[in-house]
Write an enzyme that holds these catalytic residues in place. Structure first.
Site, PDB file in Angstrom:
ATOM      1  CG  LEU A 131     -55.468   7.629   6.150  1.00 50.58           C
ATOM      2  CD1 LEU A 131     -57.471   7.853   6.214  1.00 50.58           C
ATOM      3  CD2 LEU A 131     -55.167   7.861   7.845  1.00 50.58           C
ATOM      4  CD  GLU A 133     -56.983  11.103  -1.254  1.00 53.57           C
ATOM      5  OE1 GLU A 133     -57.616  10.775  -1.397  1.00 53.57           O
ATOM      6  OE2 GLU A 133     -57.165  12.227  -1.830  1.00 53.57           O
ATOM      7  N   PRO A 134     -51.565  11.719  -2.262  1.00 52.34           N
ATOM      8  CG  PRO A 134     -51.975  11.986  -3.988  1.00 52.34           C
ATOM      9  CD  PRO A 134     -52.083  11.425  -3.446  1.00 52.34           C
ATOM     10  CB  SER A 138     -50.116  15.182   9.483  1.00 50.11           C
ATOM     11  OG  SER A 138     -49.012  14.719   8.884  1.00 50.11           O
ATOM     12  CB  ILE A 163     -50.539   2.437  -0.935  1.00 50.22           C
ATOM     13  CG1 ILE A 163     -51.791   3.368  -0.939  1.00 50.22           C
ATOM     14  CG2 ILE A 163     -51.154   1.321  -0.459  1.00 50.22           C
ATOM     15  CD1 ILE A 163     -52.097   3.923   0.329  1.00 50.22           C
ATOM     16  CD  GLN A 341     -19.814   7.380  16.069  1.00 49.77           C
ATOM     17  OE1 GLN A 341     -19.953   7.415  15.302  1.00 49.77           O
ATOM     18  NE2 GLN A 341     -17.875   7.454  16.806  1.00 49.77           N
ATOM     19  N   GLY A 344     -17.796   1.165  14.127  1.00 48.47           N
ATOM     20  CA  GLY A 344     -16.784   2.239  12.992  1.00 48.47           C
ATOM     21  C   GLY A 344     -17.318   1.764  12.351  1.00 48.47           C
ATOM     22  CD  GLU A 368     -50.184   3.043  10.378  1.00 43.25           C
ATOM     23  OE1 GLU A 368     -50.810   3.985  10.791  1.00 43.25           O
ATOM     24  OE2 GLU A 368     -49.785   1.741  10.208  1.00 43.25           O
TER      25      GLU A 368
END
Length: 389
Positions: A131, A133-134, A138, A163, A341, A344, A368
């Site tokens: 779905l 692409e470059p 969103s 992908i 954390q 340590g 997603e």
């Protein structure tokens, strides 16, 4: 850890309990022991996908008549959680494969399902979902990959990006522009992985999940028969959105699995590590961190299972899926950071797995649909669409 017995994880049938026990056995025996080593080496575990496919775990939420497991999403997602806890490359890979099968299973003709689903669900094949692409992530409706029809054949040209399984998948579910601009000009196609003109770029160099190949996939005059167009022409974007609601639940379950693995590693370390002549698990400040981690994990698990049960009942679940993806992935980032954390200096080294969990958790806030997009989805359900000037 006692998480399998938690109230949210009560499984509906004996078969489901057996499936989860089988998954846990495979995860502990065949996946977890070499996970860190293989991730460091950037090795894709194709043989593991074959193994879990042969065990019947690669098509769980799909119909048995086509080779699936016939299981509700409530069960499938708990299997994903177990796999992701052992190695996110495997858990996320199963989620992506399930996503790539969704279009055909939900919108394909009876003949298409009979022709293709048994191979896709039986374990011999691995899928990818194309779905993004470059220039469209969103804003998926602005995709530029184009499909042009000539008689009974479509020719696809363009580039897909980010992908999962790019270059190793046996089939690709591809969204391409078959008509005008906008969401209504997009159609869905099932493209074989060995189609002439289809190629994958070198895998991206990522901070985590190095064993899972993520790459651009190029379509240079790829010919696809109309019999491999899935759903009605121009309805591809709606098909994509329907798949993403379910896919977000897969990411939520994977996030809970990674967080659970980080919690268990933390508890094990704190019981063994001694300071001031006592295990550091005795110190109240650190115990409170564990309590917060466990509470977040249980809340996330309950949230994704609630959404899954809505889906299984045929009820609307889009808002709950967005909430689950948002909460679980943000929670996983907090839990894995706290795990580093708690260990340590050792937590910052590759000698312990928590630094890998933290690096892997980050991507779950992005894939997603970013968590900013999830907030937009939830807000639209509450307040309606945004005003347009």
């Amino acid at each position: 850890m006692p998480h399998p017995a938690s109230p949210s994880r009560q499984l509906p049938t004996e078969e489901a309990r057996d499936l989860l026990a089988l998954t846990r056995d495979i995860a502990q025996r065949a996946i977890a022991p070499t996970a860190s080593e293989q991730e460091d080496a950037g090795r894709f575990p194709r043989e593991i996908f074959t193994l879990i496919g042969e065990a019947g775990l690669l098509g769980l939420p799909y119909a048995e008549e086509y080779g699936g497991g016939g299981q509700p999403y409530e069960v499938y997602l708990q299997v994903l959680e177990e796999l992701a806890a052992a190695r996110l490359t495997v858990g996320l890979g199963v989620s992506v494969h399930t996503l790539s099968c969704h279009a055909l299973a939900a919108f394909g003709t009876k003949q298409q399902r009979a022709d293709h689903l048994p191979g896709m669900l039986g374990g011999a094949m691995l899928g990818a979902y194309c779905l993004s692409e470059p220039t469209s992530g969103s804003d998926a409706a602005s995709l530029r990959t184009r499909a042009v029809r000539d008689g009974d054949t479509w020719t696809i040209d363009g580039t897909k990006a980010w992908i999962t399984h790019g270059g190793v998948a046996d089939f690709y579910t591809v969204l391409a522009r078959s008509g005008g601009e906008g969401a209504r000009g997009i159609s869905a196609y099932l493209v074989p992985g060995d189609a002439p003109g289809l190629s994958a770029a070198a895998p991206e160099r990522k901070m985590g999940m190095k064993g899972s190949p993520t790459s651009q996939v190029n379509f240079d005059g790829v010919a696809v028969p109309d019999a491999r167009r899935v759903g009605d022409e121009g309805h591809g974007f709606a098909i994509a959105l329907a798949a993403l609601d379910s896919g977000r639940l897969g990411i939520a379950a994977c996030a809970v699995g990674v967080a659970q693995a980080a919690l268990e590693a933390s508890v094990g370390y704190m019981r063994e590590r001694r300071q001031f002549n006592r295990p550091i698990a005795d110190f109240q400040g650190l115990r409170f961190m564990l309590a917060d981690m466990a509470t977040g994990i249980e809340a996330g698990r309950s949230l994704y299972l609630t959404a899954a049960r809505l889906r299984d009942a045929g009820e609307p679940f889009s808002a709950q899926a967005a909430m689950a993806k948002l909460f679980c992935t943000d929670m996983a980032m907090r839990v894995t950071t706290d795990a580093v954390q708690l260990l340590g200096g050792y937590g910052y080294t590759a000698d312990f797995p928590v630094e890998r969990y933290m690096r892997e958790a980050k991507v779950l806030q992005i894939v997603e649909g970013t968590n900013q997009i999830q907030r937009m989805v939830v807000a639209r359900h509450l307040a309606g669409p945004e005003s347009r000037d």
